[in-house]
Each structure stands twice: as structure tokens, then as C-alpha cells.
Design a protein around this motif. Structure first.
Motif: not given
Length: 624
Positions: A271-274, A308-316, A21-36
Motif C-alpha cells: 500500500t502506497i501511503v501519501v 508531503l510524505l510518500l511511503r511504499w515499503p521495500v520500494h521507496f 530499481a524501484p518496482a512499478i506495477a504492471a497489471d491489476k493483480f500486482s498494482r499497489p493499494n493507494i491511501l491518500l
């Protein structure tokens, strides 16, 4: 032993589910960075791999191949409503952007507020354009969830302040722009605007931080004027199309720079890139939107669809999604990917389910609206279930067309069953009845105080564009002394005078109605205003105003005296007292039901939601 084996099988099964399953961040130490990254007026044909292949966008095409590609993505048709919708996850008309708006009310949830609550450091870079009241500091990014911002409040202020040191809106520029940092006075910076913004983003990305970060990079390319730097201009013919292609090449290079910064800093995988655009292109220098028909500022497909593009390597990874999505969906999607729960009150829906291969709850209809410069509106509507659209233009004509399929499928020529005007009006009226009524907090009157309205400070008072207040006055009699029906200190108030006239005071302007001659057991009072400020650019227009009032079925006031918004933004937060003055004096002797506030100027026989519709909602059963 059997129990141990069964337990082992359960653990293995859960492990497989977890790993697949694609990972969803659980806490602030594992949360991805986001570049929109939001571009300005970039249409479908402005990415080579989405259009006819002529756009010089190798980096963006590579990013597209690495991303989830949303192939039927809808925006609004112009800058401000799309940006407001993205940041709030709400239909822009519902929050006062149609197309322009005063600004975002402080009580609205926003994407940066939600991410801040999850521990993110939030940054806005570039064009804002969410609010026309540039004199109000409260419209700025720092009041809506951003820790830091650098850029411009809109693109018309890029040439700096006027000769008197005040705000002057002029022809935009990409060269040597005047920019602000955290609300300080504008300063001029040497270079190309998007190069400067990209360099600032790279600077911030390269700084070590203990927090996950959200960088909201809203570039100005490829918006007019087309002013590529000399390096990129030299690669293309000196023609309008050549200049535009050079702008695209420079934009593509800036995307390459920032993606390289993510790689170099080791942050790319986390890092999630949108990548998105605020609307379709204008097709001035070339067809920006092929194979879609229509251009920016129309509600045809080319005006309101963009990549509209969304990239999160490994996850999506590389995948196409053909379900219809909207710019409102970006907010809840990013919050869920960051491990949070999107607000339940917003209109957008998280796309995580469809990104995980699960079905998406598609909307049946999509609607848009914008003021057309007079009393009426321009509308667009989409029926997703039968792939039809209608577009009601400035002159009231209704055009029907077939919805384009998911890109890159070429539109199929087909005969569309047209929307007739009556059907379009009914759909728009039903939609407006839902989205135009402001969800204000109402404290009913008690013996110790009058009724009080609060919330939505930038929409609750008549200070910008269309506004209507409807009151149900139970047990009214013609007064022998002045009574106050509405008062918001510093903004406006409405009185019913001892001579039976209505007195409406807005700022320093007072206007009087004809005398009221009859009363019923319940009386409907409707006060409607439209306040247009002066515009110097891009469409110069003088300030204007309209004020009308209706008592039951009779118009008692019709004024056009110029009205202006308050110079102080603080007064907009003052409560609106219903049924007395703020000190409790001049109290209405009967009872007043829950007020209805509609963010539109209403008049009789309106084709869409109008005065007659509001009348039908007043003096119904129940008083509060």
C-alpha cells in the motif's frame, strides 16, 4: 561457450537492474493499494519532526522517517483550489478555481478516473469542497471517478440542512456531523468527524477485495473550530494552544489507527501511503508554519507550503527530496506508480524520477491567483531560479521575499532583490494569457450550420465568477433584421438587433446596449461578466453581477442587474452556437473567427491580463 557466457552475463546484469530499481506495477493483480490522506490547514510546524518539535505527533513523525519526504512542497493558499489541483493535476485557475469554483467539468481527467481505468476500486471519504454549486449533483465525487463516497460536500454543511430542508451554510463543527453517502440526503452521525471517517476507512480496508483500492481520505483536522474529544482535551491545558495541540494528538491517533489496520490486514507492504495538507495553517492558536513566514490565504511561504510524505515499503524508503514540488504532481506520480501513463495534458509532473534518484525538471516560475471580492485579483508568484517571490495583495501592494529553503533548514536572513510592480504585472500577464484561455472544441461554421463551441461545461457559460467572450466578426454590416451571435439554449444568448443595439439575455434577464454606429472590415465584440452568488458563511455577502460589452474600442453596455446560474445543471452541457440560433435562423451574414473565452472579468487598463490584451488577439489574420 563464449556466447553462452555472454548471454549469462547479460541476464545477470538485467536481473541486477531489475532488482535494484524501484518496482512499478504492471497489471491489476500486482498494482499497489493507494491511501491518500489529505489534512486541512496543517502547516509545517504541525509535525514535530518538521517544525520546532512541540507538536504531539509521534505516529506522523514515525511515518515521516519511513517515507520519501518532499521538503519544498507547494500547494495553493486555500482549500478549494488546492483540492481541485490535486485531483486534476492542473493549475486551479485554468479550471475555474480562483479560489472558489463552480465545480469540475465532466471532460477533465481526474486521479480517480485514471486509477479506475487501471482496475482500481475508488473511494472518497471526508471533505470534498470542489465546487460551490451544491444544488448540482454533478459536482459530487461520484461524477468524477469515485465508485463510492462518504462525507460532506464542504465543511459549512456539517450542521445539517436549514429549517426549510434546504442547504444552509453555517459555522463548521467536528462534533456529531451531518454526512452524505453517495449523494443521499444528509444524516447525522454521533461522534467526532475524523474518528468517523477513519473508522469508515478501516472498515473498507478490512474487507477482502479482488481489486486494488484507492482510498482518498480527506480529513477535516486540524481546521477550525478546535474541538478535540474529551479524551484528548484532558491531556492538554484548556487554552487555545492546548485545544489545538489536543486536535493534533487526536489526528495523530487516527493516523495510527489506519496504519495499524494496514498492518493487521497484511496490506501495509503493498500500500502506497501519501500524507499531505491542502495549504499552510492560519496560526490562530500557535505558529502553525514555523520556520516559514506567512499564513493560510496568503501567498507567502507559510501559506502555500506544507509537508508531503510518500511511503511504499521495500520500494521507496527513508529519503529527503529538496527539489520544489507541487500538489499537482501527486496525480501523475500515483498513476505512474500504479503502472499507468499520466495524461499528457495536465500541468503536474510525475515525481517517480526524482524518487529514483534522477534529476527533476524543475519549473522556473509558480503562480497563484484568487478573486479579492471586487473586480480585481490577488496574486502570488515564485521565481525558483533565483529564490524570490512576490505577493500582490488585495490593495495592489507588491511584497517581495526570499524563498525559504528545503525544510528543516532554517531560513537564511538575506537581502532580497525586490520585484517591482511592473515586473510582477508582466509575469502575471504572461501566465494568465497561458492559463485563462479555455481549450474549447471549436467546430467552424459551414453553409449547413453555425459555428459550435463545446467542452468545459462548467466554464464555457457565464454562470459563476468572471467570464469573457471575444468574437472576431468579419464582413459585418449594420443589420436590417435581428441576427444572433451567440446562443446556448437555457443559459444565455446575444443578438445584434435591427435597431443596431446589442441584446444580451441571461436566464430571464435581458439587457440592451447603446446603438452601434460604425463597422469595420473586422469588428471586435467582447462581452464580459462577473456573477457572484449570495454567501451566508463564512464571509456573508449579497449576490451581485456585472455585465459589460465592447464593440471595437467603444464600451456599449454597462449593466449591474442581478444574474443567476440556471437551476438545471443539464443546460450547461448544451452546445454554444456562434453565428445563429440553435435552429440555424437569424444567421450572421459574414464570418466569425474562432471565439476566445477567458475565465476572468476584463476591463480597460487592468494591471494584469485585461481587456486590451484580449482586443489584441481578435481580428488577427485567419478566421478559424
Amino acid at each position: 561457450m563464449k556466447k553462452i557466457l555472454m548471454l549469462g552475463e547479460i541476464i545477470v546484469t538485467l536481473l541486477i537492474i531489475f532488482l535494484s530499481a524501484p518496482a512499478i506495477a504492471a497489471d491489476k493483480f500486482s498494482r499497489p493499494n493507494i491511501l491518500l490522506i489529505l489534512t486541512d490547514d496543517l502547516g509545517n510546524n504541525d509535525l514535530a519532526s518538521w517544525g520546532d518539535g512541540s507538536a504531539p505527533t509521534p505516529t506522523l513523525d514515525a511515518l515521516s522517517r519511513q517515507s520519501i519526504r518532499f521538503r519544498r512542497h507547494y500547494t495553493d493558499s486555500t482549500c478549494s483550489p488546492s483540492r481541485a489541483a490535486l485531483l486534476t493535476g492542473r493549475e486551479p485557475v485554468s479550471i475555474g478555481f480562483q479560489a472558489n469554483g463552480l465545480g469540475l467539468s465532466a471532460d477533465l481527467d481526474t486521479l480517480p478516473k485514471s486509477l479506475k481505468a487501471l482496475g482500481y476500486h475508488t473511494v472518497h471519504l471526508g471533505k470534498w469542497h470542489i465546487g460551490e454549486a451544491l444544488e448540482y449533483p454533478n459536482i459530487q465525487p461520484s461524477f468524477h471517478g469515485f465508485d463510492y463516497w462518504f462525507g460532506m460536500l464542504n465543511h459549512f454543511v456539517l450542521r445539517g440542512l436549514g429549517p426549510d430542508g434546504g442547504i444552509l451554510q453555517r459555522q463548521p463543527t467536528h462534533v456529531n456531523p451531518w454526512l452524505q453517502e453517495n449523494g443521499a440526503a444528509p444524516k447525522q452521525y454521533k461522534g467526532s468527524l475524523d474518528d468517523l471517517l477513519t473508522s469508515k476507512a478501516i472498515e473498507l480496508i478490512s474487507k477482502p477485495t479482488q481489486q486494488p483500492w484507492f482510498i482518498n481520505l480527506w480529513l477535516f483536522s486540524p481546521h477550525t473550530p478546535y474541538q478535540p474529544s474529551a479524551e484528548f482535551a484532558a491531556r492538554f491545558p484548556a487554552t487555545p494552544e492546548g485545544k489545538f495541540l489536543a486536535v493534533l494528538a487526536q489526528l495523530d491517533n487516527n493516523i495510527a489507527r489506519i496504519l495499524q489496520a494496514l498492518d493487521t490486514s497484511g496490506q501495509a507492504d503493498n500500500t502506497i501511503v501519501v500524507f499531505a495538507s491542502d495549504n499552510g495553517g492560519p496560526s490562530y492558536a500557535r505558529d502553525n508554519n514555523w520556520p516559514l513566514q506567512g499564513v493560510k490565504a496568503t501567498y507567502l511561504e507559510g501559506g502555500v507550503r506544507s509537508p508531503l510524505l510518500l511511503r511504499w515499503p521495500v520500494h521507496f524508503l527513508n529519503a529527503d527530496i529538496s527539489a520544489a514540488t507541487t500538489i499537482m504532481d501527486i496525480y501523475p506520480t500515483l498513476v505512474e506508480l500504479a503502472g499507468g501513463k499520466p495524461p499528457v495534458t495536465i500541468d503536474g509532473q510525475s515525481l517517480v524520477r526524482v524518487m529514483q534518484g534522477k534529476p527533476l525538471k524543475e519549473q522556473v516560475y509558480l503562480f497563484s491567483a484568487a478573486e479579492n471580492g471586487n473586480q480585481d485579483m490577488v496574486y502570488g508568484g515564485r521565481s525558483l531560479s533565483d529564490s524570490r517571490l512576490f505577493y500582490r495583495d488585495t490593495y495592489g501592494a507588491v511584497t517581495s521575499a526570499t524563498l525559504a529553503p528545503a525544510i528543516p533548514t532554517a531560513p537564511v536572513s538575506s537581502v532580497v532583490v525586490p520585484f517591482d510592480k511592473t515586473q510582477a504585472q508582466r509575469l502575471i500577464k504572461d501566465w494568465e494569457a497561458r492559463v485563462r484561455k479555455l481549450p474549447l472544441t471549436w467546430q467552424p461554421a459551414k453553409p449547413s450550420h453555425s459555428g459550435i463551441l463545446t467542452g468545459r461545461d462548467f466554464q464555457r457559460a457565464p454562470v459563476f465568477a468572471g467570464y469573457t467572450l471575444g468574437l472576431s466578426l468579419h464582413g459585418a454590416t449594420l443589420p436590417e433584421s435581428d441576427i444572433t451571435l451567440v446562443e446556448q439554449a437555457g443559459v444565455w444568448h446575444v443578438q445584434l438587433l435591427a435597431d443596431h443595439r446589442l441584446r444580451v439575455v441571461h436566464g430571464q434577464v435581458e439587457q440592451f446596449s447603446a446603438p452601434i454606429t460604425e463597422v469595420n472590415a473586422c469588428n471586435r465584440l467582447i462581452v464580459s461578466m462577473k456573477i457572484n452568488p449570495e454567501y451566508s458563511f463564512p464571509f456573508p455577502a449579497p449576490a451581485s453581477a456585472k455585465l459589460t460589452a465592447y464593440w471595437n474600442d467603444r464600451q456599449i453596455l454597462d449593466g449591474s442587474t442581478l444574474l443567476q446560474r440556471p437551476t438545471s445543471v443539464e443546460v450547461l452541457a448544451n452546445p454554444t452556437f456562434i453565428g445563429s440560433r440553435t435552429d440555424g435562423s437569424q444567421a450572421f451574414p459574414g464570418e466569425i473567427g474562432r471565439p476566445i473565452v477567458i475565465n476572468k472579468y476584463l476591463y480597460p487598463n487592468q494591471e494584469s491580463y485585461g481587456l486590451d490584451d484580449l482586443r489584441g488577439q481578435l481580428c488577427m489574420s485567419g478566421k478559424n
